[in-house]
Design a protein around this motif. Structure first.
Motif, mmCIF file in Angstrom:
data_model
loop_
_atom_site.group_PDB
_atom_site.id
_atom_site.type_symbol
_atom_site.label_atom_id
_atom_site.label_comp_id
_atom_site.label_asym_id
_atom_site.label_seq_id
_atom_site.Cartn_x
_atom_site.Cartn_y
_atom_site.Cartn_z
ATOM 1 N N GLU A 1 47.502 38.374 48.800
ATOM 2 C CA GLU A 1 46.821 39.269 47.875
ATOM 3 C C GLU A 1 45.362 39.382 48.278
ATOM 4 O OE1 GLU A 1 49.611 37.712 44.170
ATOM 5 O OE2 GLU A 1 47.439 37.431 44.064
ATOM 6 N N ARG A 2 44.808 40.542 48.097
ATOM 7 C CA ARG A 2 43.372 40.726 48.345
ATOM 8 C C ARG A 2 42.668 40.938 47.018
ATOM 9 N NH1 ARG A 2 41.376 45.548 52.063
ATOM 10 N NH2 ARG A 2 42.676 46.720 50.630
ATOM 11 N N TYR A 3 41.582 40.203 46.812
ATOM 12 C CA TYR A 3 40.807 40.308 45.577
ATOM 13 C C TYR A 3 39.465 40.947 45.858
ATOM 14 C CZ TYR A 3 44.117 37.563 42.936
ATOM 15 O OH TYR A 3 45.252 37.156 42.287
ATOM 16 N N LEU A 4 39.110 41.920 45.037
ATOM 17 C CA LEU A 4 37.772 42.511 45.081
ATOM 18 C C LEU A 4 37.183 42.285 43.700
ATOM 19 C CD1 LEU A 4 39.043 45.703 46.843
ATOM 20 C CD2 LEU A 4 37.188 44.328 47.777
ATOM 21 N N ASP B 1 35.692 40.323 34.462
ATOM 22 C CA ASP B 1 36.956 40.400 33.721
ATOM 23 C C ASP B 1 37.983 41.316 34.374
ATOM 24 O OD1 ASP B 1 36.716 40.162 30.069
ATOM 25 O OD2 ASP B 1 37.014 38.673 31.643
ATOM 26 N N HIS B 2 37.530 42.137 35.305
ATOM 27 C CA HIS B 2 38.447 43.118 35.873
ATOM 28 C C HIS B 2 38.476 43.076 37.402
ATOM 29 C CE1 HIS B 2 37.295 44.832 31.875
ATOM 30 N NE2 HIS B 2 38.598 44.872 31.798
ATOM 31 N N PRO B 3 39.071 42.027 37.966
ATOM 32 C CA PRO B 3 39.180 42.004 39.426
ATOM 33 C C PRO B 3 40.140 43.098 39.896
ATOM 34 C CG PRO B 3 40.472 40.228 38.459
ATOM 35 C CD PRO B 3 39.734 40.885 37.339
ATOM 36 N N VAL C 1 42.928 43.967 42.560
ATOM 37 C CA VAL C 1 43.807 43.195 43.431
ATOM 38 C C VAL C 1 44.818 44.144 44.064
ATOM 39 C CG1 VAL C 1 45.309 41.152 43.548
ATOM 40 C CG2 VAL C 1 43.618 41.352 41.725
ATOM 41 N N SER D 1 48.208 44.254 47.229
ATOM 42 C CA SER D 1 49.031 43.583 48.235
ATOM 43 C C SER D 1 49.964 44.643 48.820
ATOM 44 C CB SER D 1 49.838 42.440 47.592
ATOM 45 O OG SER D 1 50.589 41.751 48.574
ATOM 46 N N PRO E 1 39.223 48.742 52.642
ATOM 47 C CA PRO E 1 39.089 49.013 51.213
ATOM 48 C C PRO E 1 38.041 50.068 50.906
ATOM 49 C CG PRO E 1 37.938 46.994 51.741
ATOM 50 C CD PRO E 1 38.584 47.449 53.014
ATOM 51 N N THR F 1 34.856 39.289 47.887
ATOM 52 C CA THR F 1 36.235 39.617 48.225
ATOM 53 C C THR F 1 36.847 38.567 49.139
ATOM 54 O OG1 THR F 1 37.649 41.251 49.323
ATOM 55 C CG2 THR F 1 35.328 41.186 49.990
ATOM 56 N N PHE F 2 38.125 38.322 48.963
ATOM 57 C CA PHE F 2 38.804 37.273 49.733
ATOM 58 C C PHE F 2 40.312 37.520 49.665
ATOM 59 C CE2 PHE F 2 39.990 35.382 45.718
ATOM 60 C CZ PHE F 2 38.912 35.676 44.898
ATOM 61 N N TYR F 3 41.048 36.761 50.489
ATOM 62 C CA TYR F 3 42.512 36.870 50.507
ATOM 63 C C TYR F 3 43.138 35.607 49.913
ATOM 64 C CZ TYR F 3 41.606 40.525 53.978
ATOM 65 O OH TYR F 3 41.151 41.639 54.638
ATOM 66 N N LYS G 1 47.855 28.799 37.964
ATOM 67 C CA LYS G 1 48.270 28.673 36.554
ATOM 68 C C LYS G 1 48.478 27.207 36.144
ATOM 69 C CE LYS G 1 50.348 33.235 36.382
ATOM 70 N NZ LYS G 1 51.249 34.148 35.749
ATOM 71 N N ARG H 1 44.985 35.303 39.991
ATOM 72 C CA ARG H 1 46.040 35.307 38.948
ATOM 73 C C ARG H 1 47.273 34.568 39.456
ATOM 74 N NH1 ARG H 1 44.401 38.665 34.941
ATOM 75 N NH2 ARG H 1 42.205 39.038 35.191
ATOM 76 N N PHE I 1 47.940 46.135 39.552
ATOM 77 C CA PHE I 1 48.475 45.164 40.495
ATOM 78 C C PHE I 1 49.651 44.425 39.876
ATOM 79 C CE2 PHE I 1 48.994 42.176 43.732
ATOM 80 C CZ PHE I 1 49.117 40.915 43.170
ATOM 81 N N TYR J 1 52.748 41.456 41.104
ATOM 82 C CA TYR J 1 53.248 40.644 42.213
ATOM 83 C C TYR J 1 54.323 41.496 42.904
ATOM 84 C CZ TYR J 1 51.155 36.678 39.678
ATOM 85 O OH TYR J 1 50.308 35.826 39.019
ATOM 86 N N PRO J 2 54.375 41.466 44.237
ATOM 87 C CA PRO J 2 55.317 42.360 44.924
ATOM 88 C C PRO J 2 56.751 42.294 44.400
ATOM 89 C CG PRO J 2 53.886 41.293 46.519
ATOM 90 C CD PRO J 2 53.534 40.712 45.190
ATOM 91 N N LYS K 1 45.063 41.586 26.245
ATOM 92 C CA LYS K 1 44.619 42.939 26.627
ATOM 93 C C LYS K 1 45.720 43.689 27.353
ATOM 94 C CE LYS K 1 40.041 42.280 27.825
ATOM 95 N NZ LYS K 1 39.093 42.311 28.807
ATOM 96 N N LYS L 1 52.986 39.623 35.426
ATOM 97 C CA LYS L 1 52.514 38.303 35.019
ATOM 98 C C LYS L 1 51.114 38.000 35.555
ATOM 99 C CE LYS L 1 56.979 36.141 34.159
ATOM 100 N NZ LYS L 1 57.966 37.112 34.694
ATOM 101 N N SER L 2 50.565 38.939 36.338
ATOM 102 C CA SER L 2 49.162 38.795 36.742
ATOM 103 C C SER L 2 48.245 39.373 35.673
ATOM 104 C CB SER L 2 48.919 39.543 38.060
ATOM 105 O OG SER L 2 49.028 40.943 37.835
ATOM 106 N N LEU M 1 47.502 42.308 35.335
ATOM 107 C CA LEU M 1 46.649 43.329 35.928
ATOM 108 C C LEU M 1 47.393 44.622 36.200
ATOM 109 C CD1 LEU M 1 44.656 41.214 38.536
ATOM 110 C CD2 LEU M 1 43.768 42.238 36.446
ATOM 111 N N PRO N 1 35.843 43.493 54.923
ATOM 112 C CA PRO N 1 34.885 42.713 54.110
ATOM 113 C C PRO N 1 35.479 41.422 53.549
ATOM 114 C CG PRO N 1 35.544 44.743 52.986
ATOM 115 C CD PRO N 1 36.069 44.846 54.366
ATOM 116 N N SER N 2 36.828 41.391 53.378
ATOM 117 C CA SER N 2 37.424 40.208 52.747
ATOM 118 C C SER N 2 37.585 39.036 53.692
ATOM 119 C CB SER N 2 38.793 40.579 52.159
ATOM 120 O OG SER N 2 38.762 41.834 51.546
ATOM 121 N N LYS N 3 37.397 39.273 54.991
ATOM 122 C CA LYS N 3 37.576 38.156 55.926
ATOM 123 C C LYS N 3 36.373 37.227 55.833
ATOM 124 C CE LYS N 3 40.629 40.642 58.996
ATOM 125 N NZ LYS N 3 40.924 41.239 60.287
#
Lengths: 254, 389, 152
Positions: free
Chosen positions: A84-87, A94-96, A98, A100, A111, A120-122, A235, A254, B7, B9-10, B264, B338-339, B341, C121-123
């Motif tokens: 997954e990629r998060y920005l 509160d609103h990332p 995401v 995939s 992106p 941002t990260f994976y 979780k 998440r 988003f 999960y796949p 939410k 379940k995310s 999002l 950018p994410s790397k």
């Protein structure tokens, strides 16, 4: 006559020399169960996975490797592992955002330009092989279970395809394989790790972001990983006993 | 092509449980509710509802016989379903439910119907010919025992069965609620109130179904609908409905107040993809309107004939509302990721194994079975009367 | 009240039917439950073997070194030393089993390199990344970079 005797002795000694390794290999060949194969002892292993977020480059090689190794369907909704990629805009935590795409099978597209405030990260994801797995708890017949060496596996010849376990998994790592009409998920490459190999995803990961660990081996690097880093599971409030530990996991994940 | 937004999960793209799994709690709910109405007469001696007693039992049996069918059609390997009885995983609510179902079917329903009808079965055996004679003979287990003492034993056992049948009915449908309520991974389902909410909505739906069937059968037989009977039933329906409504309101208020991590996402879902089925059909048309109708029948002076009509319409709306409630629980619980999002969509097909057509057929089937049962074991006592109420 | 046998004989018939059903169930169970079920837990012990007996596609880096030791020497000390051979060369267990029958293609395609090294950018910041259009719009990356030990 002499030549024949020499030939005979030649062949006989070769045969004798080969007998020893053959004798050693024979139990492997005959062993039908990993618990019987003398090379692998279930009670010497307790498998877990160590993931370093700071090393993941989102190349998707792990996803491709897993699908090739385990004959997984190429559709995104049948993925044993994905990235997954998060920005995360730090002005709007509160609103990332995401994504995939195709479970990251082809890596990630550009992106586009992002505000300065975005980090941002994976995040690679897979079955967490939980110690108190809710999926095992709800299976009505015992078609999914935790092996004595800590791997949550599926018995495809026993599974009814009721999908209760898919509902019960908090991490979304299970799915129904339309070819077998049973459930499928990451098996921690059980067919590899019981033969001394590592999982396919760890084998092909170019940066070492993923690392399989045997918690029962005091020399295994996973102990150092867990001891020297702040690690989190996904979780944690669900108390699943997840054995997939993340170093560098952000709160937005998440 | 399946669509999703945000988003997910796949692996969450496609729903796992279809409309057939919506049908299942609906059907078992009708069973539990019908039985509890029947038990009102037998155990609590509410004489007024006696005309519906046998009808309720047969209806419960007809629906319970159909209940496993949506499950079988949904399984990836229905030919392996017996494994649930051979190697049940005791930690699995689904596995243990197989035994609760079996208990309820064999011990509570089949035995109770047998003890209640045995005299009529033996008499019908003696009076009929041909195939029917054989059927009745098998049902009587070859015994012609009709002595006063035997009938007294039957009565006592029947009463005992009804008494244990009440907690069994609670267990039957409470368990279905627990199957959902015990899933900590799904915040739409995970709640200790789930079994209770399911149970009370089951009672409501069962009472409503029996009422409608009573009207239809009376119309078919040209007999009058007993006013005191339906007035009493409507009162019990109102009580059960008020409790059910309070429980659902409590759940709602609790969610809104605590506003935990899932709130939410769920709130957005209820106001968008679930708006029609949840707000309009379940809450407005299926709960508030019938409550107002049933309440007004108790509070205001209304002519008996009008009251009968009010009950009939209220019961139909109630059944629609309870079906919508099952839909909102099962389908709603799978529409959000379940995310928290994103959301996916439910693409219900029509003529497939788990499609709408199958669901419709499965809903019609119990009525056909009931017709067969009513033919063999008439749930009414006398010949049709033409006298006024 | 004392009941005579005649009064409750029908109940005994029903009880007999139930007893028959329950017995049939236990017989069915004894026949149908797999013999190795429950050996380690609530599952069929044979499932462990089922999961373990699956064909291997990736041989693992140790298998490559046996024949390709000179490549291993090239890689030693370089930036790509820690990467498994099959990360770029694909699953090669079949090649290890029969080296002449299965000959893998060299992955000189740009995509092999770009899927890790395209700038995103994410790397992680320290990871070597380039914008392909700026760095080298076309041609194989191996024209300048030695894949096994990349340094200019």
């Amino acid at each position: 006559m002499r030549e024949n005797r020499r030939q005979f002795l030649n062949h006989a000694s070769k045969l004798l020399v080969l007998t020893a390794p053959a004798a050693a290999a024979w139990p492997y060949i005959r062993a039908e169960r990993p618990q019987d194969a003398p090379g692998y002892k279930m009670d010497e292993h307790w498998w877990g996975m160590a993931i370093d977020i700071d090393k993941c480059i989102g190349c998707g090689t792990c996803v491709r490797g897993c699908k090739a190794e385990n004959n997984v369907l190429l559709t995104p909704q049948t993925s044993r592992t994905w990235v997954e990629r998060y920005l995360v805009d730090t002005d709007d935590m509160d609103h990332p955002r995401v994504d995939s795409p195709n479970a990251a099978y082809d890596g990630f597209p550009d992106p586009g330009p992002q505000p300065e405030t975005v980090k941002t990260f994976y995040v690679p994801k897979l079955c967490n092989h939980c110690m108190h797995s809710p999926c095992v708890q709800v299976c009505p017949v015992g078609a999914t279970f935790e092996s004595p060496d800590g791997v949550v596996l599926v018995d495809k010849s026993y599974c009814l395809g009721c999908r209760y376990c898919v509902q019960a998994c908090p991490y979304g790592c299970r799915y129904i394989d339309p070819r077998t009409k049973t459930v499928d998920k990451c098996s921690l490459c059980y067919h590899r790790i019981t033969k001394g190999l590592t999982t396919a995803c760890c084998e092909v990961c170019p940066t070492g972001a993923r690392a399989l660990g045997n918690l029962k081996d005091p020399k295994d690097p996973i102990h150092k990983f867990l001891r020297e880093n702040n690690v989190l599971v996904l979780k944690p409030q669900m108390a699943t006993g997840s054995k997939t530990w993340y170093k560098g996991l952000d709160g937005a994940v998440r | 092509m399946q669509g999703f937004e945000g988003f997910i999960y796949p692996n969450e793209l496609e729903l796992q449980w279809s409309v057939l799994i919506v049908l299942y709690p609906f059907i078992t709910g009708l069973v539990a509710g019908a039985f509890i109405l029947a038990s009102l007469e037998r155990v609590f001696n509410v004489e007024a509802v006696k005309p519906t007693y046998r009808l309720a039992l047969l209806t419960a049996l007809a629906f319970l016989m159909v209940a496993p069918l949506p499950l079988q059609l949904h399984l990836g390997h229905p030919e392996r379903s017996f494994e649930m009885y051979l190697t049940p995983h005791t930690s699995s609510a689904m596995a243990m439910f197989g035994f609760v179902y079996l208990w309820y079917l064999m011990v509570v329903l089949v035995l109770e119907i047998w003890f209640d009808y045995r005299k009529d079965i033996v008499l019908a055996w003696q009076e009929s010919k041909g195939l029917k004679r054989i059927i009745y003979g098998v049902m009587a287990l070859g015994s012609r025992n009709l002595s006063a003492a035997a009938l007294q034993i039957d009565e006592r056992i029947g009463r005992f069965l009804t008494v244990i049948g009440i907690p069994s009915a609670f267990l039957l449908h409470g368990y279905v609620g627990f199957i959902f309520g015990s899933i900590k991974a799904n915040p739409w389902w995970s709640s200790s109130m789930m079994p209770i909410v399911f149970l009370f909505s089951a009672i409501v739906s069962g009472i409503a179904l029996i009422t409608i069937l009573y009207y239809l059968i009376s119309w078919y037989r040209k007999t009058p609908v007993n006013q005191e009977c339906v007035d009493t039933i409507a009162r019990y329906l109102l009580y059960a409905f008020l409790i059910d409504f309070s429980l659902e309101l409590l759940d709602l208020i609790h969610r809104i107040y605590e506003a935990d991590e899932s709130f939410k996402s769920l709130d957005f879902m209820v106001h968008t993809s679930l708006y029609m089925s949840h707000i309009i059909i379940q809450l407005l048309i299926g709960t508030v309107v019938p409550l107002l109708m049933l309440g007004s029948a108790q509070l205001f002076k209304i002519r008996p004939a009008t009251r009968k009509l009010i009950y009939f319409i209220a019961c139909i709306l109630t059944l629609i509302g309870i079906f919508a409630m099952r839909w909102n629980v099962v389908i709603g619980g799978q529409l959000f990721s379940k995310s928290f999002l994103g959301y996916t969509t439910y693409k219900m097909q029509f003529a497939t194994r788990e499609g709408l057509l199958t669901a419709i057929v499965l809903l019609i089937l119990p009525f056909l079975i009931l017709a067969g049962l009513a033919h063999l074991l008439p749930p009414w006592d006398e010949e049709p009367k033409t006298a006024r109420h | 009240m004392k009941y005579r046998f005649d009064d409750y004989e029908h109940i005994l018939r029903m009880a007999g039917l139930f007893a028959l059903g329950i017995t049939a169930f236990f017989i069915f169970r004894a026949v149908m439950v797999p013999k190795d079920f429950g050996e380690y837990g609530h599952y069929r012990a044979g499932a462990l073997a089922d999961n373990a007996n699956f064909q291997i596609q990736y041989a693992g880096r140790a298998a490559c070194v046996d024949c390709h030791s000179e490549i291993q020497q090239q890689r030693a000390g370089g930036k790509h030393a820690g990467i498994g051979c099959e990360s770029c060369h694909g699953p090669l267990a079949k090649h290890v089993a029969d080296a002449t029958a299965v000959v893998p293609q060299r992955p000189h395609n740009r995509d092999t390199c770009l899927r890790c090294h395209t700038s995103r950018p994410s790397k992680p910041a320290g990871f070597p990344q380039i914008v392909p259009a700026d760095h080298a719009p076309e041609g194989a990356c191996t024209e300048c970079h030695q894949a096994h030990n990349p340094k200019i």
